[in-house]
Design a protein around this motif. Structure first.
Motif, PDB file in Angstrom:
ATOM      1  N   GLY A  72       0.821  -1.359   0.241  1.00  0.00           N
ATOM      2  CA  GLY A  72       0.048   0.087   0.147  1.00  0.00           C
ATOM      3  C   GLY A  72       0.875   1.151  -0.071  1.00  0.00           C
ATOM      4  N   GLN A  73       0.053   2.294   0.133  1.00  0.00           N
ATOM      5  CA  GLN A  73       0.912   3.855   0.452  1.00  0.00           C
ATOM      6  C   GLN A  73       0.264   4.539   1.460  1.00  0.00           C
ATOM      7  OE1 GLN A  73       3.703   4.563  -1.815  1.00  0.00           O
ATOM      8  NE2 GLN A  73       3.976   5.844  -0.066  1.00  0.00           N
ATOM      9  N   GLN A  74       1.224   4.817   2.321  1.00  0.00           N
ATOM     10  CA  GLN A  74       0.795   5.548   3.738  1.00  0.00           C
ATOM     11  C   GLN A  74       0.630   7.306   3.369  1.00  0.00           C
ATOM     12  OE1 GLN A  74      -0.808   5.834   6.745  1.00  0.00           O
ATOM     13  NE2 GLN A  74       0.772   4.538   7.738  1.00  0.00           N
ATOM     14  N   ASP A  75       1.340   7.559   2.421  1.00  0.00           N
ATOM     15  CA  ASP A  75       1.475   9.145   2.413  1.00  0.00           C
ATOM     16  C   ASP A  75       0.808   9.662   0.960  1.00  0.00           C
ATOM     17  OD1 ASP A  75       2.370  11.946   2.331  1.00  0.00           O
ATOM     18  OD2 ASP A  75       4.225  10.974   3.435  1.00  0.00           O
ATOM     19  N   PRO A  76      -0.044  10.385   1.121  1.00  0.00           N
ATOM     20  CA  PRO A  76      -0.806  11.069  -0.020  1.00  0.00           C
ATOM     21  C   PRO A  76      -0.326  12.077  -0.770  1.00  0.00           C
ATOM     22  CG  PRO A  76      -1.686  12.218   1.938  1.00  0.00           C
ATOM     23  CD  PRO A  76      -0.389  10.953   2.352  1.00  0.00           C
ATOM     24  N   LEU A  77       1.106  12.261  -0.410  1.00  0.00           N
ATOM     25  CA  LEU A  77       1.719  13.492  -1.177  1.00  0.00           C
ATOM     26  C   LEU A  77       1.896  13.183  -2.655  1.00  0.00           C
ATOM     27  CD1 LEU A  77       4.609  14.537   1.084  1.00  0.00           C
ATOM     28  CD2 LEU A  77       2.441  15.953   0.262  1.00  0.00           C
ATOM     29  N   ALA A  78       1.897  14.261  -3.503  1.00  0.00           N
ATOM     30  CA  ALA A  78       2.187  14.180  -4.931  1.00  0.00           C
ATOM     31  C   ALA A  78       3.486  13.486  -4.976  1.00  0.00           C
ATOM     32  CB  ALA A  78       2.401  15.531  -5.414  1.00  0.00           C
ATOM     33  N   GLY A  79       3.677  12.881  -6.076  1.00  0.00           N
ATOM     34  CA  GLY A  79       4.754  11.851  -6.336  1.00  0.00           C
ATOM     35  C   GLY A  79       4.732  10.396  -6.063  1.00  0.00           C
ATOM     36  N   PHE A  80       3.753   9.898  -4.981  1.00  0.00           N
ATOM     37  CA  PHE A  80       3.482   8.819  -4.677  1.00  0.00           C
ATOM     38  C   PHE A  80       2.197   8.214  -5.184  1.00  0.00           C
ATOM     39  CE2 PHE A  80       5.841  10.923  -1.441  1.00  0.00           C
ATOM     40  CZ  PHE A  80       7.204  10.248  -1.450  1.00  0.00           C
ATOM     41  N   GLU A  81       2.201   7.181  -5.934  1.00  0.00           N
ATOM     42  CA  GLU A  81       1.043   6.503  -6.344  1.00  0.00           C
ATOM     43  C   GLU A  81       0.668   5.378  -5.765  1.00  0.00           C
ATOM     44  OE1 GLU A  81      -0.449   5.034 -10.743  1.00  0.00           O
ATOM     45  OE2 GLU A  81       1.436   6.300 -10.589  1.00  0.00           O
ATOM     46  N   GLN A  82      -0.468   5.007  -5.783  1.00  0.00           N
ATOM     47  CA  GLN A  82      -0.887   3.805  -4.711  1.00  0.00           C
ATOM     48  C   GLN A  82      -0.664   2.483  -5.229  1.00  0.00           C
ATOM     49  OE1 GLN A  82      -2.394   5.610  -1.679  1.00  0.00           O
ATOM     50  NE2 GLN A  82      -1.485   7.053  -2.761  1.00  0.00           N
ATOM     51  N   GLY A  83      -0.340   1.732  -4.056  1.00  0.00           N
ATOM     52  CA  GLY A  83      -0.055   0.415  -4.392  1.00  0.00           C
ATOM     53  C   GLY A  83      -1.406  -0.724  -4.603  1.00  0.00           C
ATOM     54  N   VAL A  84      -2.586   0.073  -4.065  1.00  0.00           N
ATOM     55  CA  VAL A  84      -3.837  -0.644  -4.410  1.00  0.00           C
ATOM     56  C   VAL A  84      -4.610   0.274  -5.374  1.00  0.00           C
ATOM     57  CG1 VAL A  84      -5.960  -1.219  -3.357  1.00  0.00           C
ATOM     58  CG2 VAL A  84      -3.806  -1.658  -2.097  1.00  0.00           C
ATOM     59  N   ALA A  85      -4.905  -0.253  -6.432  1.00  0.00           N
ATOM     60  CA  ALA A  85      -5.613   0.393  -7.454  1.00  0.00           C
ATOM     61  C   ALA A  85      -7.093   0.417  -7.179  1.00  0.00           C
ATOM     62  CB  ALA A  85      -5.595  -0.037  -8.846  1.00  0.00           C
ATOM     63  N   LEU A  86      -7.770   1.684  -7.133  1.00  0.00           N
ATOM     64  CA  LEU A  86      -9.106   1.945  -6.886  1.00  0.00           C
ATOM     65  C   LEU A  86      -9.813   2.356  -8.171  1.00  0.00           C
ATOM     66  CD1 LEU A  86     -11.505   2.176  -4.947  1.00  0.00           C
ATOM     67  CD2 LEU A  86     -11.215   4.451  -4.571  1.00  0.00           C
ATOM     68  N   TYR A  87     -10.883   1.549  -8.587  1.00  0.00           N
ATOM     69  CA  TYR A  87     -11.522   2.069  -9.875  1.00  0.00           C
ATOM     70  C   TYR A  87     -13.247   2.183  -9.512  1.00  0.00           C
ATOM     71  CZ  TYR A  87      -7.552  -0.171 -12.248  1.00  0.00           C
ATOM     72  OH  TYR A  87      -6.640  -0.479 -12.920  1.00  0.00           O
ATOM     73  N   LEU A  88     -13.656   3.384 -10.052  1.00  0.00           N
ATOM     74  CA  LEU A  88     -14.917   3.882  -9.998  1.00  0.00           C
ATOM     75  C   LEU A  88     -15.659   3.521 -11.564  1.00  0.00           C
ATOM     76  CD1 LEU A  88     -17.431   5.037  -8.802  1.00  0.00           C
ATOM     77  CD2 LEU A  88     -16.480   7.351  -9.502  1.00  0.00           C
ATOM     78  N   ASP A  89     -16.186   2.438 -11.716  1.00  0.00           N
ATOM     79  CA  ASP A  89     -16.756   2.018 -13.065  1.00  0.00           C
ATOM     80  C   ASP A  89     -15.771   2.102 -14.168  1.00  0.00           C
ATOM     81  OD1 ASP A  89     -19.269   1.602 -12.277  1.00  0.00           O
ATOM     82  OD2 ASP A  89     -20.029   3.807 -12.811  1.00  0.00           O
ATOM     83  N   ASP A  90     -14.461   1.189 -13.850  1.00  0.00           N
ATOM     84  CA  ASP A  90     -13.381   0.694 -14.632  1.00  0.00           C
ATOM     85  C   ASP A  90     -12.719   2.028 -14.919  1.00  0.00           C
ATOM     86  OD1 ASP A  90     -14.084  -1.967 -14.981  1.00  0.00           O
ATOM     87  OD2 ASP A  90     -15.371  -1.381 -16.805  1.00  0.00           O
ATOM     88  N   VAL A  91     -12.751   3.063 -14.152  1.00  0.00           N
ATOM     89  CA  VAL A  91     -11.858   4.401 -14.265  1.00  0.00           C
ATOM     90  C   VAL A  91     -10.901   4.293 -13.165  1.00  0.00           C
ATOM     91  CG1 VAL A  91     -11.636   7.114 -14.356  1.00  0.00           C
ATOM     92  CG2 VAL A  91     -13.531   5.616 -15.629  1.00  0.00           C
ATOM     93  N   TYR A  92      -9.524   4.257 -13.198  1.00  0.00           N
ATOM     94  CA  TYR A  92      -8.791   4.194 -12.406  1.00  0.00           C
ATOM     95  C   TYR A  92      -8.491   5.713 -11.908  1.00  0.00           C
ATOM     96  CZ  TYR A  92      -3.685   4.425 -10.483  1.00  0.00           C
ATOM     97  OH  TYR A  92      -2.742   4.573  -9.497  1.00  0.00           O
ATOM     98  N   MET A  93      -8.406   5.624 -10.321  1.00  0.00           N
ATOM     99  CA  MET A  93      -8.453   6.814  -9.754  1.00  0.00           C
ATOM    100  C   MET A  93      -6.876   6.963  -9.007  1.00  0.00           C
ATOM    101  SD  MET A  93     -11.944   6.582  -7.392  1.00  0.00           S
ATOM    102  CE  MET A  93     -12.001   8.595  -6.948  1.00  0.00           C
ATOM    103  N   ALA A  94      -6.115   7.788  -9.917  1.00  0.00           N
ATOM    104  CA  ALA A  94      -4.714   7.856  -9.559  1.00  0.00           C
ATOM    105  C   ALA A  94      -4.472   8.508  -8.332  1.00  0.00           C
ATOM    106  CB  ALA A  94      -4.150   8.905 -10.785  1.00  0.00           C
ATOM    107  N   ARG A  95      -5.048   9.415  -7.496  1.00  0.00           N
ATOM    108  CA  ARG A  95      -4.712  10.010  -6.408  1.00  0.00           C
ATOM    109  C   ARG A  95      -5.855   9.582  -5.220  1.00  0.00           C
ATOM    110  NH1 ARG A  95      -0.754  10.777  -5.233  1.00  0.00           N
ATOM    111  NH2 ARG A  95      -1.146  12.602  -4.104  1.00  0.00           N
TER     112      ARG A  95
END
Length: 758
Positions: A108-131
């Motif tokens: 996973g990823q603890q820090d929500p700062l710019a430059g860090f992408e999540q280790g777990v992908a979240l999709y809303l109706d097949d759309v990847y949420m990058a942040r």
């Protein structure tokens, strides 16, 4: 220039449990059921492999929760999934309501700062949420939520190291439908959700959902008189579908969420070292004053997250076997946040923060499905920009205060091609192979500076004096990867399937906007990609004449170059007091994560059922280099409890022309370490949560009335924390001994009434 914008437990017990469950799948109970009533569990359909399938036929570790099941259970947001889904941790990120921290199988990823992408992908109706900002979704207007555990990349738009969470909204009905749901509960919880679907013509329909979630705080701000852990969220979703014939469908959607909940400040386990302010007696209370102090005047003490997105998907069936699919989407979010690290009225360690993110994605898929062949070919493009600007105000370190400003933007330009082919070798043997090629280009524009004064010029303090620039650079780097996947499954019987597979997950490197390139020039080179190789074997069984399901997965992961961000205090003038901070990103050498996951569903009688799940994990660092020194013996993997158990009991019966459902469930999680270095002040010992509900639905399904209770034993449990104090923290910052802790909700209860117009 500033940019604007404990020793590991063996798995013997887990293996024993698995052996018992495997034996149960073939026990004499099956042959003894001829005298039992003819009823069975309902089939669960998922689209985990880009086609509709029975969950029991999918040879991967996936959990699916239907919208109706979530509605009956009274699930309010996606963090509640972590109570029942194995190996999953979902929490609000520190000091936030709608920023998501997600971990699956230790990734996973603890820090929500710019430059860090999540280790777990979240999709809303097949759309990847990058942040992660705005990604902690409230549950409404949902058809189902699927959780896939393990690396994903040959079937989905974005490569994911740890797993994926798919939030699937409801299709619009070809008949008029509407519903209104209202809830009222403890802490003046007042929720209202309204949904409507209207067929304009035989081929065109529109829909809308409006939702308001409100609640007073679990605690109080003893300094400002404001709320702590309150909720003030308004969201809506608009959608339209055009289906001129059964072979062509266009779906359009727009969603918007506005979170104006109060800033959350952590509880202090220690009194202020300078101010002497005592620790609050209630863990939900605080003395934080940042929202009304000059330290956050640059954002007027505002705490708000606004997120919106649009999508357009096209499905075109060229024939009975070939489908073309296009998914085009854009998302934006803007956050102004108040972080009070010291949780005191003192301006010792405060931070006004701005996150500004946007993304555009395009995905094309070719699907080919025959009796024996199933193929997914895809192309994915992502153009994303993540910007953050924040001050770290250390108000007691110098007359007038000392401020460290960080401003940076990290841009991602990525494209990939992927494919996954499944071939039914025989009626019982099935082989899947897949691969993904990715090119990720990251570019960064970073400035960091230390100022004399309370706040930086970016946040409106034009009188601030620049003492030193600690970072000022632009950099660019491109990362390349090919990730394979293979899976072999065998149907022992029509109801029992075993499988084994290998998959690889990969996440590109990037740049840390908090790094100080003047002191450490290597910061300009960015940090390296991480890679995870996962091996998994599993069993999926339906037995007892369809009244029981038992699914078991065993996995082993070799995690290379794991990206671990952090922040440490820096003594820039050598006086023995840290007067600034610097971001650190460690590509930890290697870790190994293995475990067993168990899920099941038993229909004991026509009225009584039980759900259960468990995970037992063994996660450890094998190499963790700090400089040239291996400190792996002193590090542990964060947010990964060794054990998790869930048991839910349901009883339903006819009542007053409808159905009464009584549910109680208990979830248990083992010890959780918030960061790689243990800290008894913020880490959480094993705990359990007890929930219960009573729900009546009318026979015509028009009415629902429910009574829900959560955390009925009033368990006090930590979900996150900041450790910058002088007591047991790896690094200190500020003078007030700044350790603060965030907690999960106390006992809550509410009543829901819903009416469906049909």
């Amino acid at each position: 220039m500033p940019h604007k914008t404990t020793a590991r437990k063996p798995l013997f017990a887990a293996t024993t449990v698995a052996s018992l469950l495997l034996s149960a799948a073939a026990s004499p109970l099956v042959s003894a059921q001829s005298e039992e009533p003819s009823f069975a569990l309902e089939e669960v359909l998922v689209t985990a492999r880009r086609r509709a399938e029975n969950l029991q036929d999918v040879p991967i570790a996936v959990t699916s929760l239907s919208g109706d099941a979530l509605r009956l259970a009274g699930s309010q947001d996606i963090t509640e999934l972590a109570q029942s889904v194995p190996s999953v941790t979902l929490e609000p990120s520190r000091a936030t309501n709608t920023t998501l921290t997600a971990f699956i199988r230790g990734v996973g990823q603890q820090d929500p700062l710019a430059g860090f992408e999540q280790g777990v992908a979240l999709y809303l109706d097949d759309v990847y949420m990058a942040r992660p900002q705005g990604a902690l979704l409230d549950i409404y207007d949902v058809e189902r939520i699927e959780v896939l555990r393990g690396p994903q990349g040959t079937l989905y738009g974005r490569n994911a190291v740890g797993g994926a969470i798919k939030y699937v909204t409801r299709r619009l009905s070809d008949e008029f439908e509407a519903s209104v749901r209202a809830s009222y509960g403890t802490y003046n919880q007042a929720d209202l959700v309204g949904t409507v679907s209207v067929p304009v013509t035989d081929t065109f329909r529109v829909g809308a959902t409006v939702a308001s979630f409100n609640r007073d705080g679990f605690g109080d701000n003893l300094f400002t008189g404001g709320e702590q852990y309150d909720k003030d969220i308004f969201g809506y979703r608009l959608s339209a579908e055009w289906e001129p014939n059964e072979n062509f469908l266009i779906r359009l959607a727009y969603d918007n969420t506005d979170d104006q909940s109060s800033a959350v400040a952590g509880w202090r386990p220690y009194p202020g070292a300078i101010s002497g302010t005592p620790s609050p007696s209630d863990v939900f209370d605080t003395n934080a004053g940042a929202s009304v102090l000059p330290t956050t005047a640059g954002i007027n003490g505002n705490n708000q997250v606004e997120a919106e997105g649009w999508s357009a998907s096209v499905d075109w069936n060229l024939s009975d076997t070939i489908t073309l699919r296009s998914i085009t989407a854009g998302r934006e979010d803007f956050t102004e946040s108040v972080i009070d690290f010291d949780s005191l009225a003192s301006p010792d360690f405060d931070a006004p923060v701005i996150y500004d993110n946007e993304q555009f994605s395009q995905e094309f898929q070719l699907l080919w499905n025959t009796d024996r062949w199933n193929l997914v070919l895809g192309y994915y493009y992502l153009d994303a920009e993540a910007a953050n600007d924040f001050d770290v105000v250390l108000g007691l370190l110098a007359p007038g205060g000392l401020t460290a400003y960080t401003g940076g933007v990290v841009e991602t330009d990525s494209w990939s091609v992927f494919g996954d082919l499944t071939y039914e070798l025989t009626d019982r043997w099935s082989l899947s192979v897949g691969g993904r090629y990715t090119e990720d280009e990251r570019s960064a524009d970073i400035f960091r500076g230390t100022y004399l004064g309370t706040g930086s010029p970016f946040f409106g303090n034009d009188s601030a004096i620049l003492l030193a620039a600690t970072s000022d650079y632009e950099a660019e780097r491109t990362y390349y990867d090919f990730s394979p996947r293979a899976n072999l499954s065998y149907a022992l019987t029509d109801d029992i399937k075993i499988y084994g597979g290998y998959s690889q997950g990969w996440k590109a490197g990037s740049f840390d906007p908090r790094g100080a390139n003047f002191a450490t020039p290597a910061v300009e080179q960015g940090f390296d990609p991480e890679e995870l190789d996962s091996w998994e074997v599993g069993l999926k069984s339906t037995w007892w004449d369809g009244r029981a399901i038992t699914n078991v997965a065993l996995f082993y992961s070799d995690y290379q170059d794991m990206q671990i961000p952090g922040s440490v205090g820096v003594d820039s003038d050598g006086d023995g007091v840290n007067d600034s901070f610097v971001g650190t990103v460690t590509n930890a050498g290697q870790s190994e994560i293995s475990g067993i996951e168990i899920e099941g569903n038993l229909l004991l009688t026509e009225n009584f059922s039980m759900q259960f799940s468990a995970s037992f994990l063994d996660a450890s660092f094998k190499e963790y280099l700090v400089g040239d020194i291996d400190v792996s013996d002193d590090r542990d993997i964060q947010n990964t409890p060794e054990e998790m158990v869930f048991i839910g009991l349901n009883y339903n019966t006819d009542l007053a022309g409808g159905n009464l459902l009584i549910n109680t469930n208990y979830s248990y999680k083992g010890d959780v370490q918030q960061f790689e270095i243990a800290s008894e002040d913020i880490d959480q010992e094993a705990y359990g949560l007890l929930n219960a509900s009573i729900v009546w639905t009318s026979g015509d399904d028009h009415w629902l009335v429910g009574l829900y209770g959560k955390n009925l034993t009033d368990e006090e449990y930590r979900t996150a924390g900041y450790c910058f104090g002088t007591s047991g923290c790896p690094s200190s910052l500020g003078l007030e001994n700044n350790t603060t802790v965030f907690f999960g909700p106390p006992t809550t209860g509410y009543v829901t009434v819903e009416y469906r117009f049909q």
